[in-house]
Motif scaffolding. Structure first.
Motif, PDB file in Angstrom:
ATOM      1  N   SER A 210       0.850  -1.193   0.000  1.00 28.97           N
ATOM      2  CA  SER A 210       0.000   0.000   0.000  1.00 28.97           C
ATOM      3  C   SER A 210       0.883   1.239   0.000  1.00 28.97           C
ATOM      4  O   SER A 210       2.092   1.158   0.239  1.00 28.97           O
ATOM      5  CB  SER A 210      -0.922   0.008   1.222  1.00 28.97           C
ATOM      6  N   GLN A 211       0.258   2.363  -0.306  1.00 26.19           N
ATOM      7  CA  GLN A 211       0.989   3.629  -0.254  1.00 26.19           C
ATOM      8  C   GLN A 211       0.145   4.666   0.471  1.00 26.19           C
ATOM      9  O   GLN A 211      -1.041   4.821   0.181  1.00 26.19           O
ATOM     10  CB  GLN A 211       1.321   4.113  -1.660  1.00 26.19           C
ATOM     11  N   ASP A 212       0.780   5.325   1.412  1.00 23.20           N
ATOM     12  CA  ASP A 212       0.133   6.372   2.211  1.00 23.20           C
ATOM     13  C   ASP A 212       0.373   7.721   1.531  1.00 23.20           C
ATOM     14  O   ASP A 212       1.202   7.823   0.627  1.00 23.20           O
ATOM     15  CB  ASP A 212       0.791   6.343   3.605  1.00 23.20           C
ATOM     16  N   HIS A 213      -0.329   8.746   1.956  1.00 23.83           N
ATOM     17  CA  HIS A 213      -0.106  10.126   1.486  1.00 23.83           C
ATOM     18  C   HIS A 213       0.065  10.970   2.727  1.00 23.83           C
ATOM     19  O   HIS A 213      -0.914  11.367   3.352  1.00 23.83           O
ATOM     20  CB  HIS A 213      -1.303  10.617   0.668  1.00 23.83           C
ATOM     21  N   LYS A 214       1.322  11.205   3.116  1.00 28.96           N
ATOM     22  CA  LYS A 214       1.580  11.778   4.448  1.00 28.96           C
ATOM     23  C   LYS A 214       1.338  13.278   4.539  1.00 28.96           C
ATOM     24  O   LYS A 214       0.967  13.786   5.585  1.00 28.96           O
ATOM     25  CB  LYS A 214       3.023  11.468   4.859  1.00 28.96           C
ATOM     26  N   GLY A 229      -4.648   9.501   3.117  1.00 28.83           N
ATOM     27  CA  GLY A 229      -5.284   8.557   2.210  1.00 28.83           C
ATOM     28  C   GLY A 229      -4.293   7.484   1.840  1.00 28.83           C
ATOM     29  O   GLY A 229      -3.088   7.645   2.044  1.00 28.83           O
ATOM     30  N   ALA A 230      -4.785   6.378   1.337  1.00 35.02           N
ATOM     31  CA  ALA A 230      -3.898   5.276   0.970  1.00 35.02           C
ATOM     32  C   ALA A 230      -4.577   4.438  -0.093  1.00 35.02           C
ATOM     33  O   ALA A 230      -5.798   4.473  -0.229  1.00 35.02           O
ATOM     34  CB  ALA A 230      -3.582   4.415   2.195  1.00 35.02           C
ATOM     35  N   TYR A 231      -3.751   3.706  -0.837  1.00 36.09           N
ATOM     36  CA  TYR A 231      -4.318   2.783  -1.818  1.00 36.09           C
ATOM     37  C   TYR A 231      -3.508   1.496  -1.826  1.00 36.09           C
ATOM     38  O   TYR A 231      -2.372   1.459  -1.345  1.00 36.09           O
ATOM     39  CB  TYR A 231      -4.378   3.421  -3.210  1.00 36.09           C
ATOM     40  N   SER A 232      -4.113   0.479  -2.372  1.00 37.88           N
ATOM     41  CA  SER A 232      -3.460  -0.835  -2.444  1.00 37.88           C
ATOM     42  C   SER A 232      -3.951  -1.544  -3.700  1.00 37.88           C
ATOM     43  O   SER A 232      -5.145  -1.472  -3.982  1.00 37.88           O
ATOM     44  CB  SER A 232      -3.817  -1.655  -1.205  1.00 37.88           C
TER      45      SER A 232
END
Ligand code: AMP
Ligand code: GLY
Length: 423
Positions: A210-214, A229-232
């Motif tokens: 996954s990737q976060d948006h810090k 937000g995050a996506y996978s």
């Protein structure tokens, strides 16, 4: 089974939502929970860091499994206390959770077991830290050693910023005792990815990436937040990168922790920077990420309770964990002013209009029969799709239906994934 979930944010709502799907579970409690969690669990007026209160409740109610969401109770030793009283609890014990609780310890262990990470130095004196910065220059990253709710990391682009960061952490004591020591790191460039894994101390089974948006603003601008937000999956996490991370990061850290007399059981979270020289570890966390847990758990097809029991009983090797091929995206809706000061108690409207995906609650509570805001991150609107693009569109379709005064969110969650060739 009776399950107690500790915490009250978006991650804990995702945990409760997934645990509620287990046929093994009859009743869920959550301490303290939130307005969304209240739909699946009985919320308790016990704070996530009141270990004595939680232990007394779990003991008296004969809770079969306790699941800890946030890092603070883990680092404070909740697992040791529960286990000493014969209670089953999911998460690393105090010695293992120190991997997140002390950045200096994490760096020392990475160095000892040859795990790729940024070069660093650590200091207990502000003066020595400042001299080091003057010698090595900027950019660099200044980190408070202890827990600082995700705010103790300052990425300094100029020498002056770095010196100011040391003063903020060590002299102004902005993060209290967490800033008694600082770690100063080499600045790494690349794309970030979060890899969460289940481990029973012997076997490590990574979850989907996954990737976060810090950062608070679109285009990764503005101050760091808990995650907007995050996506996978993260397409940047190719099978080749995955192989390197499993071999050079996950396996050695679990073996290293065992060799250090800190056997690690629970979820381990590796925050990675994918640099030109290969993946490097930015940090280890001792728990699910928030908001990464929301899109990741939405893709989990297996029974989470069964996995957690296998982790506790050292039987993870027997587990065959199944994930959905669908992509998922979580868009965080935050209070105006966050990550700085913000007002609470704003009435949230439109939740009843959501007809796709799921809205995980973070900072919400009931007031006079209405759901109102009660935190910086308020909701995590999460949806799936055949592709990341479809999942993004589905999540934002639902976001448009929800509002509260001052609501802010990023409109570019997941966009980085679309910029990669072949997606
Ligand atoms: P951490 O809590 O250590 O993961 O740091 C929070 C955020 O700061 C990370 O997600 C990165 O965006 C950034 N960061 C931390 N360490 C570094 C580093 N060595 N180089 C560049 N950015 C970093
Ligand atoms: N989303 C970052 C964290 O949970 O630490």
């Amino acid at each position: 089974m009776k399950v107690l979930v500790v915490g009250g944010g978006g991650r804990e709502h995702a945990l409760v939502w997934k645990i509620a799907q287990s046929p093994k579970v009859e009743k869920i409690y959550c301490a303290p929970g939130n307005a969304g969690i209240a739909a699946h669990a009985e919320c308790l007026d016990i704070s996530a860091t009141d270990i004595t209160g939680l232990l007394t409740f779990a003991y008296n109610e004969r809770i079969d499994l306790t699941v800890v969401g946030p890092e603070a109770p883990l680092v404070a030793g909740i697992v040791d206390e529960f286990e000493n009283h014969g209670l089953k609890i999911f998460g690393p014990n105090k010695a293992a959770a120190e991997l997140e609780g002390s950045k200096k310890l994490a760096k020392e262990i990475m160095e000892k077991y040859d795990i790729p990470t940024a070069r660093y130095a650590s200091f207990t004196e502000a003066q020595a830290a400042k001299e080091y910065i003057k010698e090595h220059g900027a950019p660099c990253v200044v980190k408070a050693d202890g827990l600082a709710a995700g705010k103790g990391v300052i990425v300094a682009t100029t020498e002056q910023d770095a010196l100011r960061a040391v003063a903020t952490i060590m002299e102004d004591k902005a993060f209290g005792d967490a800033g008694k020591q600082v770690v100063i790191e080499e600045y790494l460039e690349g794309e970030e990815v979060s890899i969460l894994a289940f481990t029973d101390g012997k076997t490590v089974i990574p979850m989907v990436s996954s990737q976060d948006h810090k950062r608070i603003f679109e285009g990764d601008l503005g101050p760091n937040t808990g995650g907007m937000g995050a996506y996978s999956p993260a397409p940047v996490y190719t099978p080749k990168v995955q192989e390197i991370v499993e071999k050079k990061v996950l396996k050695p850290i679990i073996e290293g922790m065992a060799a250090e007399g800190r056997p690690y059981r629970g979820v381990i979270y590796a925050g990675l920077m994918l640099t030109k020289a290969g993946p490097k570890v930015l940090e280890f966390n001792c728990r699910f990420g928030d908001p990464e847990a929301q899109p990741v758990l939405m893709r989990l097809e297996s029974d989470l309770v069964e996995i957690m029991q296998a982790v506790i009983e050292g039987r993870l090797a027997e587990q065959d964990i199944k994930w959905s091929d669908r992509a998922s995206v979580c868009v965080v809706l935050a209070s105006g002013g966050y990550p700085g000061g913000y007002e609470k108690g704003k009435v949230i409207t439109g939740l009843d209009k959501v007809d796709e995906g799921f809205v995980f609650h973070a900072g919400t509570r009931y007031l006079d029969g209405k759901i109102v805001t009660s935190g910086g991150r308020v909701l995590g609107v999460t949806a799936t799709g055949d592709t990341i693009k479809d999942a993004i569109d589905a999540a934002y379709r639902q976001v448009e239906k929800i509002s509260f005064e001052g609501m802010q969110y990023r409109r570019d969650i997941g966009q980085k994934a679309l910029k990669r060739p072949g997606i």
